[in-house]
Design a protein around this motif. Structure first.
Motif, PDB file in Angstrom:
ATOM      1  N   ASP A   9      -9.370   4.935  13.581  1.00 46.45           N
ATOM      2  CA  ASP A   9      -8.282   5.061  12.337  1.00 46.45           C
ATOM      3  C   ASP A   9      -7.960   6.697  12.535  1.00 46.45           C
ATOM      4  OD1 ASP A   9      -7.203   5.489   9.762  1.00 46.45           O
ATOM      5  OD2 ASP A   9      -8.527   3.852   8.938  1.00 46.45           O
ATOM      6  N   ARG A  10      -6.676   6.786  12.597  1.00 50.47           N
ATOM      7  CA  ARG A  10      -6.053   8.085  12.678  1.00 50.47           C
ATOM      8  C   ARG A  10      -5.996   8.692  11.256  1.00 50.47           C
ATOM      9  NH1 ARG A  10      -1.105   5.698  15.919  1.00 50.47           N
ATOM     10  NH2 ARG A  10      -1.468   4.170  14.293  1.00 50.47           N
ATOM     11  N   GLU A  11      -5.991   7.884  10.217  1.00 53.67           N
ATOM     12  CA  GLU A  11      -5.857   8.522   8.947  1.00 53.67           C
ATOM     13  C   GLU A  11      -7.122   9.006   8.641  1.00 53.67           C
ATOM     14  OE1 GLU A  11      -5.214   6.431   4.649  1.00 53.67           O
ATOM     15  OE2 GLU A  11      -3.557   6.647   5.846  1.00 53.67           O
ATOM     16  N   THR A  12      -8.398   8.556   8.629  1.00 53.75           N
ATOM     17  CA  THR A  12      -9.657   8.868   8.202  1.00 53.75           C
ATOM     18  C   THR A  12     -10.544   9.498   9.293  1.00 53.75           C
ATOM     19  OG1 THR A  12     -10.706   6.755   8.773  1.00 53.75           O
ATOM     20  CG2 THR A  12      -9.690   6.828   6.506  1.00 53.75           C
ATOM     21  N   GLN A  13      -9.797   9.475  10.507  1.00 48.37           N
ATOM     22  CA  GLN A  13     -10.542  10.111  11.602  1.00 48.37           C
ATOM     23  C   GLN A  13     -12.058   9.412  11.862  1.00 48.37           C
ATOM     24  OE1 GLN A  13      -9.114  12.877  13.687  1.00 48.37           O
ATOM     25  NE2 GLN A  13      -7.459  11.550  12.653  1.00 48.37           N
ATOM     26  N   ARG A  42      -5.949  -1.996   6.733  1.00 49.09           N
ATOM     27  CA  ARG A  42      -6.783  -1.670   5.665  1.00 49.09           C
ATOM     28  C   ARG A  42      -6.660  -2.644   4.511  1.00 49.09           C
ATOM     29  NH1 ARG A  42      -3.903   2.663   7.700  1.00 49.09           N
ATOM     30  NH2 ARG A  42      -5.229   4.164   8.738  1.00 49.09           N
ATOM     31  N   SER A  46      -1.924  -1.769   5.294  1.00 49.39           N
ATOM     32  CA  SER A  46      -1.481  -0.542   6.172  1.00 49.39           C
ATOM     33  C   SER A  46      -2.098  -0.724   7.497  1.00 49.39           C
ATOM     34  CB  SER A  46      -1.603   0.918   5.807  1.00 49.39           C
ATOM     35  OG  SER A  46      -2.648   1.128   5.622  1.00 49.39           O
TER      36      SER A  46
END
Length: 101
Positions: A9-13, A42, A46
């Motif tokens: 997950d690039r957003e939450t790393q 998600r 998204s």
């Protein structure tokens, strides 16, 4: 047969992983497709990532498409098998090149 599917997950790393065990390859692929579909998006809809890393038995692959609701389970299964075959072919090519050098 053991399996796993994971998404970065690039957003939450963070990496999300689902793993399990199936009596055979067909059931493992069915479980991977199901788990991958759940992990690819998600709760707000998204996309987590366009590609998943997965393992079926001893076979590894990187596969895209889990985030696409328009792709059928059969198409995803075919993509998984094609990605595994490509990974194996790449490994054979690298091994051959290394042995020649």
């Amino acid at each position: 047969m053991e399996w796993f599917v994971s998404f970065w997950d690039r957003e939450t790393q963070r990496t999300s992983v689902r793993a399990g065990e199936a009596p055979d390859r067909g059931d493992a692929l069915t479980q991977i497709v199901s788990a991958g579909g759940e992990l690819a998006r998600r709760e707000d809809g998204s996309v987590v990532n366009e590609v998943a890393h997965l393992r079926v038995g001893d076979d590894l692959a990187v596969v895209g498409g889990f985030d696409s609701p328009s792709l059928s389970d059969e198409v995803l299964r075919s993509r998984i098998e094609a990605a595994i075959a490509a990974t194996k072919e790449h490994a054979r090519t690298v091994q051959q090149q290394t042995s020649i050098e």
